[in-house]
Design a protein around this motif. Sequence first.
Motif, PDB file in Angstrom:
ATOM      1  N   GLN A 134       0.829  -1.207   0.000  1.00 30.01           N
ATOM      2  CA  GLN A 134       0.000   0.000   0.000  1.00 30.01           C
ATOM      3  C   GLN A 134       0.868   1.264   0.000  1.00 30.01           C
ATOM      4  O   GLN A 134       0.673   2.169   0.804  1.00 30.01           O
ATOM      5  CB  GLN A 134      -0.958  -0.001   1.188  1.00 30.01           C
ATOM      6  CG  GLN A 134      -1.934  -1.166   1.183  1.00 30.01           C
ATOM      7  CD  GLN A 134      -2.893  -1.140   2.363  1.00 30.01           C
ATOM      8  OE1 GLN A 134      -2.761  -0.329   3.272  1.00 30.01           O
ATOM      9  NE2 GLN A 134      -3.870  -2.030   2.350  1.00 30.01           N
ATOM     10  N   VAL A 135       1.798   1.285  -0.903  1.00 29.15           N
ATOM     11  CA  VAL A 135       2.677   2.437  -1.083  1.00 29.15           C
ATOM     12  C   VAL A 135       2.292   3.140  -2.376  1.00 29.15           C
ATOM     13  O   VAL A 135       2.132   2.481  -3.409  1.00 29.15           O
ATOM     14  CB  VAL A 135       4.157   2.012  -1.127  1.00 29.15           C
ATOM     15  CG1 VAL A 135       5.054   3.193  -1.469  1.00 29.15           C
ATOM     16  CG2 VAL A 135       4.572   1.410   0.206  1.00 29.15           C
ATOM     17  N   LEU A 136       2.150   4.433  -2.331  1.00 29.83           N
ATOM     18  CA  LEU A 136       1.804   5.224  -3.502  1.00 29.83           C
ATOM     19  C   LEU A 136       3.062   5.875  -4.068  1.00 29.83           C
ATOM     20  O   LEU A 136       3.797   6.540  -3.347  1.00 29.83           O
ATOM     21  CB  LEU A 136       0.774   6.298  -3.146  1.00 29.83           C
ATOM     22  CG  LEU A 136      -0.541   5.779  -2.549  1.00 29.83           C
ATOM     23  CD1 LEU A 136      -1.487   6.932  -2.292  1.00 29.83           C
ATOM     24  CD2 LEU A 136      -1.187   4.758  -3.474  1.00 29.83           C
ATOM     25  N   ILE A 137       3.276   5.677  -5.356  1.00 28.54           N
ATOM     26  CA  ILE A 137       4.434   6.245  -6.041  1.00 28.54           C
ATOM     27  C   ILE A 137       3.974   7.489  -6.779  1.00 28.54           C
ATOM     28  O   ILE A 137       3.017   7.431  -7.557  1.00 28.54           O
ATOM     29  CB  ILE A 137       5.056   5.229  -7.006  1.00 28.54           C
ATOM     30  CG1 ILE A 137       5.460   3.964  -6.230  1.00 28.54           C
ATOM     31  CG2 ILE A 137       6.247   5.822  -7.738  1.00 28.54           C
ATOM     32  CD1 ILE A 137       5.988   2.859  -7.108  1.00 28.54           C
ATOM     33  N   PRO A 138       4.609   8.633  -6.569  1.00 31.50           N
ATOM     34  CA  PRO A 138       4.100   9.895  -7.124  1.00 31.50           C
ATOM     35  C   PRO A 138       4.234   9.958  -8.639  1.00 31.50           C
ATOM     36  O   PRO A 138       5.154   9.376  -9.240  1.00 31.50           O
ATOM     37  CB  PRO A 138       4.974  10.953  -6.439  1.00 31.50           C
ATOM     38  CG  PRO A 138       6.239  10.236  -6.103  1.00 31.50           C
ATOM     39  CD  PRO A 138       5.831   8.834  -5.764  1.00 31.50           C
ATOM     40  N   ASP A 139       3.302  10.686  -9.255  1.00 30.82           N
ATOM     41  CA  ASP A 139       3.404  10.981 -10.677  1.00 30.82           C
ATOM     42  C   ASP A 139       4.503  12.005 -10.917  1.00 30.82           C
ATOM     43  O   ASP A 139       5.016  12.632  -9.991  1.00 30.82           O
ATOM     44  CB  ASP A 139       2.075  11.543 -11.196  1.00 30.82           C
ATOM     45  CG  ASP A 139       0.979  10.493 -11.228  1.00 30.82           C
ATOM     46  OD1 ASP A 139       1.296   9.300 -11.019  1.00 30.82           O
ATOM     47  OD2 ASP A 139      -0.185  10.859 -11.446  1.00 30.82           O
ATOM     48  N   SER A 140       4.854  12.161 -12.174  1.00 32.50           N
ATOM     49  CA  SER A 140       5.840  13.172 -12.534  1.00 32.50           C
ATOM     50  C   SER A 140       5.225  14.564 -12.415  1.00 32.50           C
ATOM     51  O   SER A 140       4.014  14.718 -12.225  1.00 32.50           O
ATOM     52  CB  SER A 140       6.342  12.937 -13.963  1.00 32.50           C
ATOM     53  OG  SER A 140       5.290  13.113 -14.892  1.00 32.50           O
ATOM     54  N   HIS A 141       6.050  15.573 -12.548  1.00 29.96           N
ATOM     55  CA  HIS A 141       5.541  16.939 -12.454  1.00 29.96           C
ATOM     56  C   HIS A 141       4.578  17.262 -13.590  1.00 29.96           C
ATOM     57  O   HIS A 141       3.751  18.160 -13.463  1.00 29.96           O
ATOM     58  CB  HIS A 141       6.709  17.930 -12.457  1.00 29.96           C
ATOM     59  CG  HIS A 141       7.592  17.812 -11.253  1.00 29.96           C
ATOM     60  ND1 HIS A 141       7.161  18.125  -9.982  1.00 29.96           N
ATOM     61  CD2 HIS A 141       8.885  17.393 -11.125  1.00 29.96           C
ATOM     62  CE1 HIS A 141       8.150  17.922  -9.112  1.00 29.96           C
ATOM     63  NE2 HIS A 141       9.204  17.477  -9.785  1.00 29.96           N
ATOM     64  N   GLN A 142       4.693  16.536 -14.713  1.00 29.27           N
ATOM     65  CA  GLN A 142       3.771  16.742 -15.832  1.00 29.27           C
ATOM     66  C   GLN A 142       2.508  15.901 -15.701  1.00 29.27           C
ATOM     67  O   GLN A 142       1.653  15.935 -16.582  1.00 29.27           O
ATOM     68  CB  GLN A 142       4.468  16.394 -17.156  1.00 29.27           C
ATOM     69  CG  GLN A 142       5.595  17.337 -17.545  1.00 29.27           C
ATOM     70  CD  GLN A 142       6.862  17.083 -16.755  1.00 29.27           C
ATOM     71  OE1 GLN A 142       7.055  15.983 -16.213  1.00 29.27           O
ATOM     72  NE2 GLN A 142       7.738  18.084 -16.677  1.00 29.27           N
ATOM     73  N   GLY A 143       2.384  15.148 -14.624  1.00 29.16           N
ATOM     74  CA  GLY A 143       1.188  14.350 -14.397  1.00 29.16           C
ATOM     75  C   GLY A 143       1.237  12.962 -14.997  1.00 29.16           C
ATOM     76  O   GLY A 143       0.224  12.266 -15.029  1.00 29.16           O
ATOM     77  N   HIS A 144       2.404  12.514 -15.472  1.00 33.51           N
ATOM     78  CA  HIS A 144       2.518  11.181 -16.048  1.00 33.51           C
ATOM     79  C   HIS A 144       2.704  10.143 -14.942  1.00 33.51           C
ATOM     80  O   HIS A 144       3.416  10.398 -13.965  1.00 33.51           O
ATOM     81  CB  HIS A 144       3.695  11.113 -17.015  1.00 33.51           C
ATOM     82  CG  HIS A 144       3.579  12.053 -18.177  1.00 33.51           C
ATOM     83  ND1 HIS A 144       2.568  11.976 -19.099  1.00 33.51           N
ATOM     84  CD2 HIS A 144       4.362  13.112 -18.561  1.00 33.51           C
ATOM     85  CE1 HIS A 144       2.711  12.923 -20.000  1.00 33.51           C
ATOM     86  NE2 HIS A 144       3.791  13.635 -19.693  1.00 33.51           N
ATOM     87  N   PRO A 145       2.071   8.963 -15.070  1.00 33.07           N
ATOM     88  CA  PRO A 145       2.269   7.912 -14.055  1.00 33.07           C
ATOM     89  C   PRO A 145       3.702   7.440 -14.049  1.00 33.07           C
ATOM     90  O   PRO A 145       4.453   7.602 -15.010  1.00 33.07           O
ATOM     91  CB  PRO A 145       1.298   6.807 -14.490  1.00 33.07           C
ATOM     92  CG  PRO A 145       1.060   7.050 -15.939  1.00 33.07           C
ATOM     93  CD  PRO A 145       1.154   8.529 -16.136  1.00 33.07           C
ATOM     94  N   TRP A 146       4.092   6.788 -12.954  1.00 34.42           N
ATOM     95  CA  TRP A 146       5.495   6.430 -12.766  1.00 34.42           C
ATOM     96  C   TRP A 146       5.984   5.436 -13.798  1.00 34.42           C
ATOM     97  O   TRP A 146       7.168   5.448 -14.164  1.00 34.42           O
ATOM     98  CB  TRP A 146       5.712   5.895 -11.350  1.00 34.42           C
ATOM     99  CG  TRP A 146       4.928   4.684 -10.974  1.00 34.42           C
ATOM    100  CD1 TRP A 146       3.713   4.640 -10.363  1.00 34.42           C
ATOM    101  CD2 TRP A 146       5.307   3.309 -11.189  1.00 34.42           C
ATOM    102  NE1 TRP A 146       3.303   3.341 -10.174  1.00 34.42           N
ATOM    103  CE2 TRP A 146       4.265   2.501 -10.668  1.00 34.42           C
ATOM    104  CE3 TRP A 146       6.416   2.691 -11.748  1.00 34.42           C
ATOM    105  CZ2 TRP A 146       4.299   1.122 -10.700  1.00 34.42           C
ATOM    106  CZ3 TRP A 146       6.462   1.304 -11.792  1.00 34.42           C
ATOM    107  CH2 TRP A 146       5.411   0.535 -11.272  1.00 34.42           C
ATOM    108  N   LEU A 195      -5.384   9.273   1.835  1.00 33.80           N
ATOM    109  CA  LEU A 195      -3.985   8.993   1.547  1.00 33.80           C
ATOM    110  C   LEU A 195      -3.255   8.764   2.849  1.00 33.80           C
ATOM    111  O   LEU A 195      -3.414   9.522   3.798  1.00 33.80           O
ATOM    112  CB  LEU A 195      -3.370  10.167   0.785  1.00 33.80           C
ATOM    113  CG  LEU A 195      -1.960   9.967   0.273  1.00 33.80           C
ATOM    114  CD1 LEU A 195      -1.933   8.863  -0.757  1.00 33.80           C
ATOM    115  CD2 LEU A 195      -1.431  11.260  -0.349  1.00 33.80           C
ATOM    116  N   LYS A 196      -2.423   7.733   2.893  1.00 35.61           N
ATOM    117  CA  LYS A 196      -1.748   7.387   4.133  1.00 35.61           C
ATOM    118  C   LYS A 196      -0.691   8.420   4.477  1.00 35.61           C
ATOM    119  O   LYS A 196      -0.043   8.997   3.615  1.00 35.61           O
ATOM    120  CB  LYS A 196      -1.095   6.012   4.004  1.00 35.61           C
ATOM    121  CG  LYS A 196      -2.121   4.889   3.978  1.00 35.61           C
ATOM    122  CD  LYS A 196      -1.434   3.571   4.160  1.00 35.61           C
ATOM    123  CE  LYS A 196      -2.467   2.474   4.330  1.00 35.61           C
ATOM    124  NZ  LYS A 196      -1.831   1.196   4.594  1.00 35.61           N
ATOM    125  N   ALA A 197      -0.527   8.627   5.764  1.00 37.66           N
ATOM    126  CA  ALA A 197       0.452   9.610   6.216  1.00 37.66           C
ATOM    127  C   ALA A 197       1.857   9.206   5.810  1.00 37.66           C
ATOM    128  O   ALA A 197       2.683  10.044   5.469  1.00 37.66           O
ATOM    129  CB  ALA A 197       0.373   9.748   7.737  1.00 37.66           C
TER     130      ALA A 197
END
Length: 383
Positions: free
Chosen positions: A227-239, A308-310
């Motif tokens: 249950q770890v969320l990986i951030p999108d890029s600054h342009q909004g593209h998935p990882w 969203l988890k802390a």
Amino acid sequence: MSPSHSAPASPQELLSLAESQWLFTDAEMLQTPSILDGMSPEKERESRSKGVNFILQVGIMLRLPQMTLATASLLLHRFFMRYSMVQIPNRINYHYYSMAATSLFLATKVEETGRKMKELVIACVRVAQKDPYKFVDEQDKEYWRWRDIILHNEDVLLEAVCFDLALEPPYKALRDFLKQFKEEENKKLRNAAWAFINDSYLTTLCLQFPSRAIAASALYAAAKHCQVLIPDSHQGHPWWDTLGIDIKNIKQACNHLAKVYQNAPLKDGRDQVVYECTPEDGDEPNWKTRAPNSFTRQNSGTRSSGPLKAESLKNNSYTEEENENLYLDREMNSIHRDKRPKTDDRRSQPLSSKAQHTGSQPQDVDEIQLEVQDVSEEGEVES
């Protein structure tokens, strides 16, 4: 001489090109030499798995690193794309145990983790006879039989793989991915992804997907499990787009191994265990591993369900302002969904020594962000 010359290919490009010659489709995997000789696909996969398990057991006895065991497993899988495991009279036959021992012998040279020939042969005899304490010396007939088999089959193995020893197991790519997303210190995520890659060698996954795709699949499966969320890029593209890997390949690899887990016998007495498969079409499951930023939400209008988890807020690569806005946005959505005022139970508890003396609740963004950090620290202490 022409004034312009093409730039030489990078080492990674050369490795990818060499690897692409050893990738096969599902239809081609049903036309292996063993299957053409009458072996069922299920029996062939089981035999491959037994050969890899032989490599693992011998490797544990010799205390070989996982990279060497992965290289040996890959060599074994590639060999049986050229030769059959079916025992036919009046023909030179290659058993998966003998080729597993040969693959391990060659892998120790490739990875420069050499062991003495005597140590390797003794370990192979013990594993083959399922007696880890069997006394084996140079006077034993089994010792010389296994030694001769390994030395003879080494040339056959090299010829079968076309002397292509530029191998790149997915472990290095996984390490690079974790560093890129700043998750290399997340031990639970790292171990889960590493275990996924280890188990993948019990299957033909290394013959159907590139090593980078397997590493991304391991990260995807581990992120869902932990249950770890990986951030999108600054342009909004998935990882996965950032890594240049097709999400469909990631899902196919995850589902391939999920089926293996489902069919594998369990030793702890549980009869019914359901391993979740990922739908290969649709966008909903993707958000289980993504932490969309404000740019993604504004352009797609898609929001993840649930708070969203802390811990995810603490470990991602967002700016502090984006973290605060994302947390507040989730809290407001939760209130509006219930259509009634709702107070978070955590906010009713004192957050710091100042809050304990005043009894006040957080009223601004700074205090809410402090609360998220406190919750993360408490979770780390408990774990």
